[in-house]
Scaffold this active site. Structure first.
Site, PDB file in Angstrom:
ATOM      1  N   GLU A   1      72.141 -93.949 -17.546  1.00  0.00           N
ATOM      2  CA  GLU A   1      72.104 -93.511 -18.940  1.00  0.00           C
ATOM      3  C   GLU A   1      70.871 -92.678 -19.272  1.00  0.00           C
ATOM      4  O   GLU A   1      70.835 -92.044 -20.332  1.00  0.00           O
ATOM      5  CB  GLU A   1      72.182 -94.724 -19.867  1.00  0.00           C
ATOM      6  CG  GLU A   1      73.547 -95.400 -19.826  1.00  0.00           C
ATOM      7  CD  GLU A   1      73.625 -96.640 -20.693  1.00  0.00           C
ATOM      8  OE1 GLU A   1      74.718 -96.928 -21.204  1.00  0.00           O
ATOM      9  OE2 GLU A   1      72.607 -97.339 -20.843  1.00  0.00           O
TER      10      GLU A   1
ATOM     11  N   ASP B   1      85.363 -97.356 -22.749  1.00  0.00           N
ATOM     12  CA  ASP B   1      86.500 -98.258 -22.558  1.00  0.00           C
ATOM     13  C   ASP B   1      86.904 -98.806 -23.915  1.00  0.00           C
ATOM     14  O   ASP B   1      86.280 -98.492 -24.931  1.00  0.00           O
ATOM     15  CB  ASP B   1      86.116 -99.395 -21.602  1.00  0.00           C
ATOM     16  CG  ASP B   1      85.010-100.269 -22.176  1.00  0.00           C
ATOM     17  OD1 ASP B   1      85.351-101.324 -22.740  1.00  0.00           O
ATOM     18  OD2 ASP B   1      83.828 -99.908 -22.068  1.00  0.00           O
TER      19      ASP B   1
END
Length: 227
Positions: A12, A192
């Site tokens: 990230e 997701d």
């Protein structure tokens, strides 16, 4: 203005670190802090680690040791909104806990049950998304120390706090930033749908999040250009 930029996993922040110039890396309390410039802005970029404790500790170090004057947390999350889909972004207009006794937590500074994203940072993030053609909403982000990967848990959280997405760090970052009087915003790209398929994809198969991180990295870079 010095900006602290955080993620929970190396993936990230790696792309942001690669964009920095004049980099100096300092290790402190198990975390690498990359100090440098992103464009014309002074930044400190770090990977806090997953979960609320790691996020809170690293936020305090950014504020106290490195003098960050604004905090941007960027990463992925499980989608809980019908307004957006995979790859879209939630900008944290409000951030809260879904697994904490907030009536007790708010008895200590900053004496809040939930945390409001800094309006200027929220708007900068939304503007960056629009400029990059990324669908985004300003919404509510819910934080807890458990990965949400089943429909039953998702339903309980939805009923309790009605979030647009769920993740594991944002409220802790926001709480400690607020305690220090430092403006903060949490950005989340949806990886997701916070259900069984998400658990299979992200946990069992250890899915690569590079595609979503590329989106988040571009947004943060564009934000800093405008601030």
């Amino acid at each position: 203005m010095k900006y602290g930029i955080m993620g929970a996993m190396p993936d990230e922040v790696d792309q942001l670190c690669a964009r920095l110039s004049g980099v100096e890396v300092q290790q402190y309390a198990g975390v690498e802090y990359h100090q440098g410039r992103l464009g014309d802005k002074e930044v400190v970029v770090c990977c806090a680690g997953m979960g609320k404790a790691n996020a809170a500790a690293t936020t305090q170090v950014l504020c106290g040791k490195f003098g960050a004057q604004a905090i941007i947390f960027s990463g992925i999350a499980g989608n809980m909104s019908e307004e957006i889909g995979i790859g879209d972004v939630v900008v944290g207009k409000e951030v809260c806990y879904h697994d904490a006794e907030v009536s007790m937590i708010c008895q200590s500074a900053p004496f809040l049950k939930s945390y409001t994203g800094d309006p200027a940072l929220v708007q900068a993030a939304l503007d960056a998304c629009a400029a990059l053609g990324v669908k985004a909403i300003a919404g509510r982000i819910a934080t807890g120390d458990t990965f949400v990967g089943d429909g039953a848990t998702k339903a309980v959280i939805a009923e309790k706090v009605h979030p647009d997405c769920v993740e594991m760090e944002g409220a802790a970052v926001s709480q400690i930033a607020a305690r220090n009087g430092v403006p903060c915003v949490v950005l989340r790209a949806m990886s997701d749908n916070a259900d069984e398929s998400g658990h299979e994809l992200l946990v069992v198969k250890k899915f690569s999040i590079a595609e979503y991180v590329t989106t988040a990295t571009a947004i943060v870079a564009r934000m800093l250009e405008s601030l």
